[in-house]
Motif scaffolding. Structure first.
Motif, PDB file in Angstrom:
ATOM      1  N   LYS A 252       0.718  -1.439  -0.137  1.00  0.00           N
ATOM      2  CA  LYS A 252       0.203  -0.028  -0.109  1.00  0.00           C
ATOM      3  C   LYS A 252       0.879   1.288  -0.033  1.00  0.00           C
ATOM      4  O   LYS A 252       0.422   2.179  -0.564  1.00  0.00           O
ATOM      5  N   LEU A 253       2.032   1.246   0.656  1.00  0.00           N
ATOM      6  CA  LEU A 253       2.848   2.274   0.808  1.00  0.00           C
ATOM      7  C   LEU A 253       3.592   2.580  -0.590  1.00  0.00           C
ATOM      8  O   LEU A 253       3.840   3.784  -1.152  1.00  0.00           O
ATOM      9  N   LEU A 254       4.047   1.674  -1.268  1.00  0.00           N
ATOM     10  CA  LEU A 254       4.543   1.684  -2.626  1.00  0.00           C
ATOM     11  C   LEU A 254       3.588   2.322  -3.465  1.00  0.00           C
ATOM     12  O   LEU A 254       3.975   3.274  -4.374  1.00  0.00           O
ATOM     13  N   ARG A 255       2.482   1.752  -3.526  1.00  0.00           N
ATOM     14  CA  ARG A 255       1.218   2.679  -4.397  1.00  0.00           C
ATOM     15  C   ARG A 255       1.042   4.174  -4.088  1.00  0.00           C
ATOM     16  O   ARG A 255       1.092   4.830  -5.067  1.00  0.00           O
ATOM     17  N   VAL A 256       1.115   4.568  -2.924  1.00  0.00           N
ATOM     18  CA  VAL A 256       0.926   5.963  -2.373  1.00  0.00           C
ATOM     19  C   VAL A 256       2.257   6.748  -3.034  1.00  0.00           C
ATOM     20  O   VAL A 256       1.995   7.765  -3.694  1.00  0.00           O
ATOM     21  N   ILE A 257       3.362   6.017  -2.690  1.00  0.00           N
ATOM     22  CA  ILE A 257       4.611   6.721  -3.173  1.00  0.00           C
ATOM     23  C   ILE A 257       4.427   7.009  -4.633  1.00  0.00           C
ATOM     24  O   ILE A 257       4.963   7.980  -5.073  1.00  0.00           O
ATOM     25  N   GLN A 258       4.294   5.852  -5.239  1.00  0.00           N
ATOM     26  CA  GLN A 258       4.200   6.021  -6.678  1.00  0.00           C
ATOM     27  C   GLN A 258       2.793   7.090  -7.427  1.00  0.00           C
ATOM     28  O   GLN A 258       3.362   7.827  -8.194  1.00  0.00           O
ATOM     29  N   GLU A 259       1.862   7.127  -6.757  1.00  0.00           N
ATOM     30  CA  GLU A 259       0.875   7.698  -7.348  1.00  0.00           C
ATOM     31  C   GLU A 259       0.694   9.242  -6.580  1.00  0.00           C
ATOM     32  O   GLU A 259       0.052   9.929  -7.116  1.00  0.00           O
ATOM     33  N   LYS A 260       1.657   9.416  -5.548  1.00  0.00           N
ATOM     34  CA  LYS A 260       1.209  10.667  -4.735  1.00  0.00           C
ATOM     35  C   LYS A 260      -0.100  10.808  -4.615  1.00  0.00           C
ATOM     36  O   LYS A 260      -0.646  11.940  -4.377  1.00  0.00           O
ATOM     37  N   LYS A 261      -0.879   9.911  -4.104  1.00  0.00           N
ATOM     38  CA  LYS A 261      -2.223   9.888  -3.741  1.00  0.00           C
ATOM     39  C   LYS A 261      -2.633   8.840  -2.749  1.00  0.00           C
ATOM     40  O   LYS A 261      -2.101   7.705  -2.773  1.00  0.00           O
ATOM     41  N   PRO A 272      -4.989  13.788  -3.522  1.00  0.00           N
ATOM     42  CA  PRO A 272      -3.367  13.938  -3.837  1.00  0.00           C
ATOM     43  C   PRO A 272      -2.655  14.411  -2.600  1.00  0.00           C
ATOM     44  O   PRO A 272      -3.205  15.133  -1.681  1.00  0.00           O
ATOM     45  N   VAL A 273      -1.401  13.958  -2.284  1.00  0.00           N
ATOM     46  CA  VAL A 273      -0.747  14.156  -1.164  1.00  0.00           C
ATOM     47  C   VAL A 273       0.754  14.492  -1.736  1.00  0.00           C
ATOM     48  O   VAL A 273       1.242  13.987  -2.689  1.00  0.00           O
ATOM     49  N   ASP A 274       1.303  15.484  -1.164  1.00  0.00           N
ATOM     50  CA  ASP A 274       2.602  15.816  -1.399  1.00  0.00           C
ATOM     51  C   ASP A 274       3.673  15.833  -0.368  1.00  0.00           C
ATOM     52  O   ASP A 274       3.598  16.696   0.694  1.00  0.00           O
ATOM     53  N   VAL A 275       4.187  14.686   0.007  1.00  0.00           N
ATOM     54  CA  VAL A 275       4.877  14.335   1.232  1.00  0.00           C
ATOM     55  C   VAL A 275       6.230  13.743   0.701  1.00  0.00           C
ATOM     56  O   VAL A 275       6.427  13.181  -0.092  1.00  0.00           O
ATOM     57  N   ARG A 276       7.244  14.385   1.334  1.00  0.00           N
ATOM     58  CA  ARG A 276       8.606  13.870   1.101  1.00  0.00           C
ATOM     59  C   ARG A 276       8.723  12.811   2.187  1.00  0.00           C
ATOM     60  O   ARG A 276       8.459  12.936   3.316  1.00  0.00           O
ATOM     61  N   ILE A 277       9.335  11.561   1.683  1.00  0.00           N
ATOM     62  CA  ILE A 277       9.442  10.567   2.657  1.00  0.00           C
ATOM     63  C   ILE A 277      11.107  10.343   3.020  1.00  0.00           C
ATOM     64  O   ILE A 277      11.718  10.251   2.054  1.00  0.00           O
ATOM     65  N   ILE A 278      11.336  10.395   4.200  1.00  0.00           N
ATOM     66  CA  ILE A 278      12.582   9.827   4.856  1.00  0.00           C
ATOM     67  C   ILE A 278      12.382   8.684   5.554  1.00  0.00           C
ATOM     68  O   ILE A 278      11.152   8.686   6.186  1.00  0.00           O
TER      69      ILE A 278
END
Ligand SMILES: Nc1ncnc2c1ncn2[C@@H]1O[C@H](COP(=O)(O)OP(=O)(O)OP(=O)(O)O)[C@@H](O)[C@H]1O
Ligand SMILES: [Mg+2]
Length: 452
Positions: A252-261, A272-278
């Protein structure tokens, strides 16, 4: 180079050979009050970069005379301080990751969504000047060893991009501190910084914690709730102990990172979400991948830039400086010194709990020392025999049973933590539970480290 941060004077170079896309982007940028120059191939782009000063360069990946990546490499190799973003074919994450690794600020998938374009431009305009220092109250990474210098350099570089960063290092080696410093030096420094301990959320609650839920999505969901992603929107999400994410959540996380949604639990629409992941782990994530415990594709996306925090024992020359720093901070005006024999003992010690352990050792030594001098005995470096100290829960309070069991559990955990100088990895071993289970139990019982 003096960057003028006013959008009204900022100049953008757009590189694309498709007139329609060029026009669309140009129009959007002009509406934002930016000045726009165009180039339709690599050669033209490089020429323009040499003649004018740009605050942003946006380039398509496939160009008639080469690759957009060449534009990225050109800018980075010449240290031009021009944030450069690549426009990639939808789904071609490989190119995007390649560009980020090469130093691109960010990427935009095709077809270019204007909201994403605007978010990108705004982020660029918010970049602090390269010379900006960290603000008051933000801790910095101590240590002058080459390994730490390397870390600092990399932090400065990745802070000026939106690339996902994975930080690995032993417990107490400063992973979270490094993450905070990246944010502090990034365009997102005034935006939320949300940290989440992936090992501390029960698997069943993960999806709703991360993505939120709609009213009525499940029993007890009485109203809509935002998740961590929504809370971090515009800012940064720090996924601590990311290796602890169960496989179901990794997808699920992968999808969100890919789609930015993200899609809230129980919702039909994505937002839509605009989040930088560390992200961070205390153990090698690559090994987890090899063992099939962590998805390779997710690893690939989280680990675009790798930051390795050195253990303190790899920075022996810094131990004195760091110890004195903590001493000065903890004792304020009162004059306390480390005897040279104590310094020597510290230099020979292995610090399984790294800088955090050193700080704890100094704190304890301050309480134990006399006459303003810390001697080796005050450091208590040899593992203590805890056999006489077992915190046996009193037999009198056996009811209610849950409270009694909690007190047994709390006492055992605290003892193991003390015994291991608050090294949670070691404590988990002592207790015979997984690291993940320990984090979960500590969270449940409200046990935190002194510095948390
Ligand atoms: N190089 C350093 N200079 C100054 N302080 C440091 C350094 N490294 C760690 N610290 C301090 O040590 C403590 C632990 O650091 P941090 O929480 O970042 O470690 P961590 O790697 O995230 O640990 P864990 O794996 O246990 O979560 C913090 O108080 C932090 O400020
Ligand atoms: Mg941490």
């Amino acid at each position: 180079m003096n960057v003028d941060r006013q959008a009204s004077t900022a100049r953008v170079l757009v590189v694309d050979d498709e007139p329609d896309i060029l026009e669309l982007i140009e129009l959007a940028l002009l509406r934002m009050g930016l000045q726009v120059d165009r180039a339709s191939n690599v050669q033209e782009a490089l020429q323009q970069l040499n003649t004018k000063t740009y605050q942003l360069c946006l380039t398509d990946m496939r160009l008639p005379d080469g690759e957009g990546l060449e534009v990225v490499q050109y800018i980075i190799a010449r240290n031009m301080h021009v944030p450069v973003a690549v426009i990639t074919a939808h789904g071609n994450m490989e190119n995007a990751i390649f560009a980020l690794k090469a130093g691109a600020f960010d990427y935009l998938p095709k077809p270019v969504a204007l909201t994403q374009l605007r978010a990108l431009v705004n982020a660029v305009l918010k970049l602090p000047p390269p010379s900006a220092t960290v603000r008051k109250g933000v801790r910095t990474l101590l240590g002058l060893s080459p390994a730490m210098e390397k870390v600092r350099d990399l932090i400065d570089r990745v802070a000026r991009s939106q690339a996902p960063v994975h930080i690995s290092g032993e417990s107490g080696s400063g992973k979270e501190l490094a993450a905070r410093l990246i944010v502090e030096k990034s365009a997102r420094r005034d935006q939320p910084f949300i940290t989440v301990n992936c090992g501390a959320i029960p698997e069943t609650l993960m999806e709703s914690e991360f993505f939120g839920y709609r009213k009525g999505a499940f029993t007890g969901a009485e109203k809509d709730r935002e998740g961590l992603f929504q809370a971090a929107n515009g800012g940064t999400l720090f996924l601590d102990e990311v290796a602890d994410l169960p496989l179901s959540m990794q997808v699920k996380l992968l999808r969100v990172i890919q789609e930015k949604k993200v899609r809230k639990v129980g919702a039909t629409q994505e937002e839509p979400v605009d989040v930088r992941i560390i992200s961070a782990t205390h153990n090698a994530l690559a090994e987890q991948v090899q063992q099939g415990k962590f998805r390779q594709d997710l690893y690939y996306r989280l680990n675009v830039i790798t930051l390795l925090m050195p253990p303190l024992r790899a920075m022996r020359d810094d131990i004195t400086e760091v110890a004195n720093h903590f001493l000065a901070r903890l004792c304020g005006d009162a004059k306390v010194e480390l005897a040279s024999s104590a310094l020597k003992a510290l230099q020979q010690y292995d610090f399984p709990g790294n800088v955090r352990e050193l700080e704890n050792i100094i704190e304890r030594a301050l309480a134990l020392c006399s006459d303003g001098i810390i001697v080796p005995a005050d450091l208590q470096l040899t593992p203590t025999d805890f056999s006489g100290m077992t915190a046996k829960p009193s037999v009198a309070g056996k009811y209610p049973l849950t409270d009694y069991l909690d007190s047994v559990e709390r006492a055992a955990i605290l003892e193991a933590l003390q015994q291991t100088n608050f090294n949670r990895t070691a404590a988990a071993k002592v207790l015979g539970v997984t690291f993940r289970a320990l984090r979960y139990r500590m969270d449940r019982l409200g046990i935190t480290d002194k510095d948390e």
